[in-house]
Design an enzyme around this catalytic site. Structure first.
Site, PDB file in Angstrom:
ATOM      1  N   ARG A   1      -8.744  -0.008   3.719  1.00 47.10           N
ATOM      2  CA  ARG A   1      -7.821   0.952   3.123  1.00 47.10           C
ATOM      3  C   ARG A   1      -6.493   0.286   2.776  1.00 47.10           C
ATOM      4  O   ARG A   1      -5.783   0.733   1.892  1.00 47.10           O
ATOM      5  CB  ARG A   1      -7.554   2.099   4.111  1.00 47.10           C
ATOM      6  CG  ARG A   1      -8.778   2.916   4.435  1.00 47.10           C
ATOM      7  CD  ARG A   1      -8.448   4.087   5.290  1.00 47.10           C
ATOM      8  NE  ARG A   1      -7.335   4.822   4.705  1.00 47.10           N
ATOM      9  CZ  ARG A   1      -6.717   5.813   5.307  1.00 47.10           C
ATOM     10  NH1 ARG A   1      -7.084   6.180   6.508  1.00 47.10           N
ATOM     11  NH2 ARG A   1      -5.731   6.451   4.732  1.00 47.10           N
TER      12      ARG A   1
ATOM     13  N   ASP B   1       3.801   0.470  12.112  1.00 45.49           N
ATOM     14  CA  ASP B   1       2.589  -0.092  11.490  1.00 45.49           C
ATOM     15  C   ASP B   1       2.325  -1.535  11.910  1.00 45.49           C
ATOM     16  O   ASP B   1       1.292  -2.093  11.557  1.00 45.49           O
ATOM     17  CB  ASP B   1       2.693  -0.023   9.953  1.00 45.49           C
ATOM     18  CG  ASP B   1       2.635   1.399   9.470  1.00 45.49           C
ATOM     19  OD1 ASP B   1       2.958   1.624   8.287  1.00 45.49           O
ATOM     20  OD2 ASP B   1       2.307   2.290  10.264  1.00 45.49           O
TER      21      ASP B   1
ATOM     22  N   ARG C   1      -0.604  15.096  12.601  1.00 47.01           N
ATOM     23  CA  ARG C   1       0.239  14.634  11.487  1.00 47.01           C
ATOM     24  C   ARG C   1       0.522  15.805  10.548  1.00 47.01           C
ATOM     25  O   ARG C   1       0.008  15.887   9.467  1.00 47.01           O
ATOM     26  CB  ARG C   1      -0.433  13.473  10.745  1.00 47.01           C
ATOM     27  CG  ARG C   1      -0.679  12.267  11.629  1.00 47.01           C
ATOM     28  CD  ARG C   1      -1.328  11.117  10.895  1.00 47.01           C
ATOM     29  NE  ARG C   1      -0.389  10.440  10.008  1.00 47.01           N
ATOM     30  CZ  ARG C   1      -0.757   9.362   9.263  1.00 47.01           C
ATOM     31  NH1 ARG C   1      -2.001   8.946   9.261  1.00 47.01           N
ATOM     32  NH2 ARG C   1       0.135   8.755   8.500  1.00 47.01           N
TER      33      ARG C   1
ATOM     34  N   LYS D   1       0.850  -1.218   0.000  1.00 39.02           N
ATOM     35  CA  LYS D   1       0.000   0.000   0.000  1.00 39.02           C
ATOM     36  C   LYS D   1       0.872   1.249   0.000  1.00 39.02           C
ATOM     37  O   LYS D   1       0.670   2.163  -0.804  1.00 39.02           O
ATOM     38  CB  LYS D   1      -0.883   0.022   1.230  1.00 39.02           C
ATOM     39  CG  LYS D   1      -1.525   1.386   1.528  1.00 39.02           C
ATOM     40  CD  LYS D   1      -2.396   1.412   2.731  1.00 39.02           C
ATOM     41  CE  LYS D   1      -1.774   1.963   3.959  1.00 39.02           C
ATOM     42  NZ  LYS D   1      -1.609   3.402   4.058  1.00 39.02           N
ATOM     43  N   ASN D   2       1.869   1.313   0.896  1.00 37.86           N
ATOM     44  CA  ASN D   2       2.619   2.555   1.065  1.00 37.86           C
ATOM     45  C   ASN D   2       3.631   2.813  -0.042  1.00 37.86           C
ATOM     46  O   ASN D   2       4.111   3.937  -0.198  1.00 37.86           O
ATOM     47  CB  ASN D   2       3.261   2.595   2.448  1.00 37.86           C
ATOM     48  CG  ASN D   2       2.186   2.744   3.529  1.00 37.86           C
ATOM     49  OD1 ASN D   2       1.049   3.110   3.239  1.00 37.86           O
ATOM     50  ND2 ASN D   2       2.532   2.417   4.752  1.00 37.86           N
TER      51      ASN D   2
ATOM     52  N   ILE E   1       6.524   7.138  17.520  1.00 37.40           N
ATOM     53  CA  ILE E   1       6.521   7.670  16.152  1.00 37.40           C
ATOM     54  C   ILE E   1       5.327   8.622  15.983  1.00 37.40           C
ATOM     55  O   ILE E   1       5.421   9.670  15.373  1.00 37.40           O
ATOM     56  CB  ILE E   1       6.434   6.521  15.108  1.00 37.40           C
ATOM     57  CG1 ILE E   1       7.637   5.589  15.232  1.00 37.40           C
ATOM     58  CG2 ILE E   1       6.276   7.095  13.709  1.00 37.40           C
ATOM     59  CD1 ILE E   1       8.918   6.083  14.582  1.00 37.40           C
TER      60      ILE E   1
ATOM     61  N   CYS F   1      -5.502   8.080   8.790  1.00 40.48           N
ATOM     62  CA  CYS F   1      -5.800   7.492  10.093  1.00 40.48           C
ATOM     63  C   CYS F   1      -5.466   8.486  11.209  1.00 40.48           C
ATOM     64  O   CYS F   1      -4.470   9.189  11.150  1.00 40.48           O
ATOM     65  CB  CYS F   1      -4.981   6.218  10.290  1.00 40.48           C
ATOM     66  SG  CYS F   1      -5.604   4.861   9.292  1.00 40.48           S
TER      67      CYS F   1
END
Ligand code: EPZ
Length: 428
Positions: free
Chosen positions: A397, A305, A122, A22-23, A327, A117
């Site tokens: 997602r 993650d 952020r 995904k990333n 993080i 999310c």
């Protein structure tokens, strides 16, 4: 509204194939805007974040063709207006990549402040710092960031701390800038290397991706290519943890073991057997799980993650485990949901103290974000009784066909559509 209904207590057994990352995919799809010809991405995961990215490109004038389930042809030459539709942009974090890619091509970009999310604050100050280093200016108006530059001149970009998104945006904005750019204190995640490989295959000149210094020489033209996206190390890690939590025996296929090193090391420390092959790992458990301590770090450290999934596993490990995740401001919102299932966890700021319990009991819970939702599914698979996970749109997602992949491993999980209070339709 849809939810997963899980009858837990069944060990997962069999094989699962991992989808594209995904990333990496969200960055590469945005990067197609920089390509001067049509290009093809393979191993594109069928997940909602990618669907949104492709809808954004189509709305802006790109021609996108699904050549098959996971192979997509992008022709972004039809895009003339560097304005991302507001509501689509604000729905996810990755929309910030459209700032870098549109700025890189048009020297102009309008993108809503990104959403994504809720893991706490952020900001994108480091992204803007990178753009300013290249000569761009930015302003925030009506919730939209407008970045623009007469021209982009290569320069030195020094990030104050590791930022995946900031590093990706710095690459996207500088790959066609005039002259050389040096990115210092760059993030080193596999998806950053994948983006650099994708762009270099088109004719870019990016060296050092995967290290903390990335050197880029601006080029004028990027040719069309066909490129396979790397497998998703977080999806792989999630299935590895699910196998461990259910005391199963699962072969996880289409992985790059090197990308899983910190996950594999932690699982072994907890007492899980992990056998590494060239493109797969086999996960099994034949004894009790034991406590450990985890501190999330930028790659190659333990990935944030994977924190919710591991914390869930540790609720079933003997002894007291400590999990530190600094993080993000708040990545423990799921703990209250685990407590409903009998977990014994206390959280103080960015540290969770987990006392192992013999078992978890099924309960109705909600997904509070993407990886927390995956952790709820793992908890339901391991628990005795029935667990209902709501707000599964978060999970979709980042996990392609999660219930089908789990059903293939013997899990009793169904997707249920709740039309109104009391009436449900079973499916999947
Ligand atoms: C990416 O988010 C991932 N998202 C996240 O994955 C992942 O958790 C994160 O990297 C860390 O690996 C995507 O790739 C789409 P950061 P990103 O910039 O880029 C702060 C998932 O579950 N920060 O490395 O937003 C930031 O608030 C998602 O797949 C600033 O303060 O992460 C965070 O606390 C969740 N200013 C920390 O740095 C900035 O300008 C790390 O953020 C940028 C970041």
């Amino acid at each position: 509204m849809e939810k997963f209904v899980i009858h837990g207590g069944k060990p997962l057994k069999g094989e699962v194939t991992i989808s594209g990352a995904k990333n990496a995919a969200v960055a590469l799809v945005a990067a197609t805007i920089l390509c001067d010809e049509p290009c093809v991405l393979e191993n594109v995961p069928e997940i909602s974040d990618i669907t949104i990215c492709m809808k954004i490109l189509q709305t802006m004038g790109a021609d996108i063709q699904l050549l098959n389930k996971n192979v997509v042809r992008f022709d972004t030459r039809g895009i003339i207006n560097p304005h991302v539709p507001y509501e689509m942009a604000r729905s996810m974090r990755a929309s910030s990549y459209f700032l870098g890619t549109l700025l890189g091509r048009f020297h102009d970009a309008y993108v809503a402040m990104p959403g994504g999310c809720d893991l706490g604050d952020r900001p994108i100050d480091q992204h803007l710092k990178a753009f300013r280093s290249l000569g761009a200016v930015d302003e925030l108006k009506n919730g939209e960031v407008h970045c623009y530059a007469d021209q982009l001149i290569g320069s030195q970009i020094y990030f104050d701390f590791n930022t995946v998104g900031g590093t990706i945006n710095a690459i996207l904005a500088s790959v066609k800038a005039k002259g050389r750019t040096i990115i210092e204190n760059a993030a080193k995640e596999p998806h950053i290397v994948d983006l650099a490989n994708f762009l270099n295959s088109m004719g870019a000149d990016i060296r050092g991706a995967g290290t903390d210094v990335i050197k880029i020489k601006g080029v004028d033209y990027l040719k069309g290519i066909t490129y396979p996206i790397i497998p998703d190390q977080i999806e792989a890690g999630t299935y590895m943890v699910a196998a461990a939590a259910t005391k199963g025996d699962v072969l996880v296929k289409n992985v790059i073991p090197k990308h899983l090193e910190s996950i594999t090391a932690k699982l072994r420390k907890i007492g899980v057997t992990v056998e590494e092959n060239d493109e797969s790992v086999r996960v099994s458990v034949d004894g009790a799980l034991t406590k450990t301590s985890i501190k999330t770090m930028p790659h190659p450290g333990f990935p944030t993650d994977m924190q919710p999934q591991f914390s869930t596993l540790l609720t079933l490990a003997e002894g007291t485990s400590i999990v530190t995740d600094d993080i993000f401001d708040n990545r423990f919102r799921y703990v209250a949901e685990l407590r409903r299932m009998g977990a014994d966890i206390s959280v103080d700021g960015k540290v969770a103290v987990i006392e192992g319990v013999g078992k978890l009991n099924g309960a109705p819970v909600v997904a509070t974000d993407l990886r927390a939702g995956a952790a709820m599914v793992i908890a339901g698979l391991a628990a005795e009784g029935i667990t209902e996970v709501s707000d599964i749109h978060y999970i979709e997602r980042g996990y392609e066909c999660i219930e089908k992949k789990l059903q293939m491993l013997g899990a009793d999980i169904k997707r249920v559509t709740v039309t109104e209070v009391g009436s449900v339709q079973m499916s999947g």
